[in-house]
Design an enzyme around this catalytic site. Structure first.
Site, mmCIF file in Angstrom:
data_model
loop_
_atom_site.group_PDB
_atom_site.id
_atom_site.type_symbol
_atom_site.label_atom_id
_atom_site.label_comp_id
_atom_site.label_asym_id
_atom_site.label_seq_id
_atom_site.Cartn_x
_atom_site.Cartn_y
_atom_site.Cartn_z
ATOM 1 N N LYS A 118 -9.595 -7.798 8.944
ATOM 2 C CA LYS A 118 -10.056 -8.044 10.218
ATOM 3 C C LYS A 118 -9.804 -6.865 10.906
ATOM 4 C CE LYS A 118 -6.538 -10.047 11.662
ATOM 5 N NZ LYS A 118 -5.743 -11.603 12.176
ATOM 6 N N HIS A 125 0.686 -1.102 0.107
ATOM 7 C CA HIS A 125 0.071 0.298 -0.329
ATOM 8 C C HIS A 125 1.046 0.901 0.516
ATOM 9 C CE1 HIS A 125 -3.775 -2.475 -0.065
ATOM 10 N NE2 HIS A 125 -4.210 -1.346 0.795
#
Length: 186
Positions: free
Chosen positions: A102, A37
Protein backbone atom coordinates in the site's frame (compact mmCIF):
# COMPACT_ATOMS: atom_id res chain seq x y z
CA UNK A 1 -11.82 -4.13 -15.55
CA UNK A 2 -11.28 -7.24 -13.43
CA UNK A 3 -8.64 -9.71 -14.54
CA UNK A 4 -7.61 -13.09 -13.16
CA UNK A 5 -3.91 -13.76 -12.79
CA UNK A 6 -2.51 -17.23 -12.27
CA UNK A 7 1.10 -17.37 -11.17
CA UNK A 8 3.78 -17.21 -12.47
CA UNK A 9 3.52 -13.52 -13.38
CA UNK A 10 5.36 -13.35 -16.69
CA UNK A 11 6.41 -10.26 -18.63
CA UNK A 12 3.62 -10.98 -21.10
CA UNK A 13 1.01 -10.99 -18.33
CA UNK A 14 2.45 -7.77 -16.90
CA UNK A 15 2.16 -6.02 -20.27
CA UNK A 16 -1.56 -6.85 -20.38
CA UNK A 17 -2.23 -5.11 -17.06
CA UNK A 18 -3.17 -1.44 -16.92
CA UNK A 19 -3.07 0.95 -14.03
CA UNK A 20 -6.51 0.84 -12.38
CA UNK A 21 -7.25 -2.80 -13.31
CA UNK A 22 -8.79 -4.88 -10.54
CA UNK A 23 -7.11 -8.28 -10.34
CA UNK A 24 -7.62 -11.59 -8.57
CA UNK A 25 -4.31 -13.37 -8.00
CA UNK A 26 -4.05 -17.15 -7.62
CA UNK A 27 -1.04 -19.39 -7.14
CA UNK A 28 2.20 -19.16 -5.18
CA UNK A 29 3.44 -15.78 -3.93
CA UNK A 30 5.95 -14.85 -1.24
CA UNK A 31 5.95 -12.48 1.71
CA UNK A 32 8.60 -10.10 2.88
CA UNK A 33 8.95 -6.84 4.73
CA UNK A 34 11.92 -4.56 5.33
CA UNK A 35 13.96 -6.82 7.66
CA UNK A 36 13.67 -9.74 5.23
CA UNK A 37 14.39 -7.50 2.23
CA UNK A 38 17.57 -6.26 3.90
CA UNK A 39 18.76 -9.86 4.24
CA UNK A 40 17.78 -10.71 0.67
CA UNK A 41 19.82 -7.80 -0.68
CA UNK A 42 22.80 -8.77 1.48
CA UNK A 43 22.68 -12.19 -0.22
CA UNK A 44 22.49 -10.54 -3.65
CA UNK A 45 25.47 -8.33 -2.83
CA UNK A 46 27.44 -11.39 -1.67
CA UNK A 47 26.55 -13.30 -4.84
CA UNK A 48 24.72 -15.95 -2.83
CA UNK A 49 21.42 -17.60 -3.84
CA UNK A 50 18.14 -16.28 -2.47
CA UNK A 51 15.92 -18.60 -0.39
CA UNK A 52 13.38 -18.60 -3.25
CA UNK A 53 13.45 -17.86 -6.95
CA UNK A 54 12.17 -14.32 -7.51
CA UNK A 55 11.82 -14.86 -11.27
CA UNK A 56 8.23 -14.12 -12.37
CA UNK A 57 7.20 -13.97 -8.69
CA UNK A 58 5.23 -11.58 -6.51
CA UNK A 59 6.29 -10.43 -3.05
CA UNK A 60 3.45 -9.41 -0.75
CA UNK A 61 4.56 -6.82 1.79
CA UNK A 62 2.84 -8.35 4.81
CA UNK A 63 3.66 -9.41 8.34
CA UNK A 64 0.67 -11.60 9.14
CA UNK A 65 -0.77 -12.02 12.60
CA UNK A 66 -0.46 -15.47 14.17
CA UNK A 67 -3.03 -17.99 12.97
CA UNK A 68 -5.82 -18.89 15.35
CA UNK A 69 -6.65 -22.59 15.75
CA UNK A 70 -8.12 -23.94 12.52
CA UNK A 71 -6.79 -21.03 10.44
CA UNK A 72 -4.04 -21.09 7.83
CA UNK A 73 -2.83 -17.60 8.74
CA UNK A 74 -3.90 -14.65 10.85
CA UNK A 75 -4.89 -11.23 9.57
CA UNK A 76 -2.76 -10.48 6.52
CA UNK A 77 -3.11 -6.85 5.47
CA UNK A 78 -0.52 -5.00 3.40
CA UNK A 79 2.22 -2.89 4.92
CA UNK A 80 3.49 0.43 3.63
CA UNK A 81 5.58 -0.22 0.53
CA UNK A 82 8.05 2.66 0.63
CA UNK A 83 9.88 0.85 3.44
CA UNK A 84 11.07 -1.64 0.80
CA UNK A 85 11.99 0.97 -1.84
CA UNK A 86 15.76 0.87 -1.17
CA UNK A 87 15.75 -2.90 -1.71
CA UNK A 88 13.28 -3.26 -4.57
CA UNK A 89 15.22 -2.31 -7.74
CA UNK A 90 17.84 -5.10 -7.38
CA UNK A 91 15.07 -7.69 -6.89
CA UNK A 92 13.24 -6.40 -9.96
CA UNK A 93 16.51 -6.60 -11.91
CA UNK A 94 16.74 -10.28 -10.84
CA UNK A 95 13.30 -11.03 -12.33
CA UNK A 96 10.74 -10.14 -9.65
CA UNK A 97 7.60 -9.16 -11.54
CA UNK A 98 5.18 -7.97 -8.89
CA UNK A 99 4.82 -6.47 -5.45
CA UNK A 100 1.68 -6.09 -3.35
CA UNK A 101 1.50 -3.37 -0.72
CA UNK A 102 0.00 0.00 0.00
CA UNK A 103 1.13 3.54 -0.66
CA UNK A 104 3.38 5.35 -3.10
CA UNK A 105 6.68 4.14 -4.52
CA UNK A 106 9.86 6.12 -5.12
CA UNK A 107 10.87 7.33 -8.60
CA UNK A 108 13.71 4.76 -8.52
CA UNK A 109 11.24 1.92 -7.99
CA UNK A 110 8.96 3.23 -10.75
CA UNK A 111 11.95 3.32 -13.13
CA UNK A 112 12.90 -0.25 -12.13
CA UNK A 113 9.29 -1.37 -12.71
CA UNK A 114 9.38 0.12 -16.22
CA UNK A 115 12.89 -1.20 -16.97
CA UNK A 116 11.88 -4.74 -16.00
CA UNK A 117 8.28 -4.79 -17.23
CA UNK A 118 6.92 -5.42 -13.72
CA UNK A 119 3.84 -4.17 -11.84
CA UNK A 120 2.98 -2.83 -8.40
CA UNK A 121 -0.34 -3.90 -6.92
CA UNK A 122 -2.20 -2.20 -4.11
CA UNK A 123 -4.19 -4.14 -1.54
CA UNK A 124 -6.71 -2.67 0.85
CA UNK A 125 -5.22 -1.64 4.16
CA UNK A 126 -7.49 -2.53 7.07
CA UNK A 127 -8.89 -5.57 5.28
CA UNK A 128 -6.32 -8.07 6.58
CA UNK A 129 -8.86 -10.54 7.96
CA UNK A 130 -10.68 -10.56 4.62
CA UNK A 131 -7.45 -10.95 2.62
CA UNK A 132 -6.37 -13.84 4.89
CA UNK A 133 -9.38 -15.83 3.66
CA UNK A 134 -7.75 -15.91 0.21
CA UNK A 135 -4.63 -17.60 1.62
CA UNK A 136 -5.03 -21.37 1.38
CA UNK A 137 -1.58 -22.41 2.59
CA UNK A 138 1.29 -20.61 4.35
CA UNK A 139 4.73 -21.86 5.30
CA UNK A 140 7.83 -20.07 6.56
CA UNK A 141 10.69 -20.67 4.13
CA UNK A 142 13.34 -18.25 5.44
CA UNK A 143 14.28 -16.07 8.40
CA UNK A 144 12.07 -17.75 10.99
CA UNK A 145 13.81 -15.62 13.63
CA UNK A 146 12.00 -12.56 12.21
CA UNK A 147 8.62 -13.84 13.44
CA UNK A 148 5.82 -12.09 11.53
CA UNK A 149 8.42 -10.68 9.13
CA UNK A 150 9.79 -14.11 8.10
CA UNK A 151 9.60 -14.96 4.41
CA UNK A 152 6.59 -17.14 3.71
CA UNK A 153 5.46 -19.11 0.70
CA UNK A 154 1.74 -18.51 0.30
CA UNK A 155 -0.74 -20.31 -1.88
CA UNK A 156 -3.48 -17.81 -2.65
CA UNK A 157 -6.79 -18.03 -4.43
CA UNK A 158 -8.42 -14.93 -5.90
CA UNK A 159 -6.45 -12.48 -3.74
CA UNK A 160 -7.91 -9.08 -4.69
CA UNK A 161 -5.62 -6.21 -5.64
CA UNK A 162 -5.50 -3.17 -7.91
CA UNK A 163 -2.77 -2.38 -10.43
CA UNK A 164 -1.31 0.85 -9.02
CA UNK A 165 1.77 1.11 -11.27
CA UNK A 166 1.76 -0.78 -14.55
CA UNK A 167 4.71 -1.98 -16.62
CA UNK A 168 4.78 1.31 -18.55
CA UNK A 169 4.98 3.37 -15.37
CA UNK A 170 1.42 4.66 -15.40
CA UNK A 171 0.58 5.40 -11.78
CA UNK A 172 -2.94 5.25 -10.39
CA UNK A 173 -2.09 7.70 -7.61
CA UNK A 174 -1.04 10.31 -10.16
CA UNK A 175 -3.77 9.58 -12.70
CA UNK A 176 -6.45 9.53 -10.00
CA UNK A 177 -5.28 12.86 -8.65
CA UNK A 178 -5.27 14.43 -12.14
CA UNK A 179 -8.74 13.08 -12.83
CA UNK A 180 -10.04 14.45 -9.53
CA UNK A 181 -8.48 17.87 -10.10
CA UNK A 182 -9.90 18.09 -13.63
CA UNK A 183 -13.38 17.24 -12.31
CA UNK A 184 -12.99 19.83 -9.55
CA UNK A 185 -12.36 22.58 -12.15
CA UNK A 186 -15.65 21.87 -13.94
Amino acid sequence: MEKKITMPLTSEKCRELRCGDNVLISGVIYTGRDAAHKRLIELVEQGKPLPFDVTDSIIYYVGPAPAKPGQVIGSAGPTTSYRMDAYTPPLLDLGLKGMIGKGKRSPEVVEAIKRNGAVYFGAIGGAGALLAKCIKKAEVIAYDDLGAEAVRRLEVENLPAVVVIDSEGRNLYEEGRRSYLSMEKK
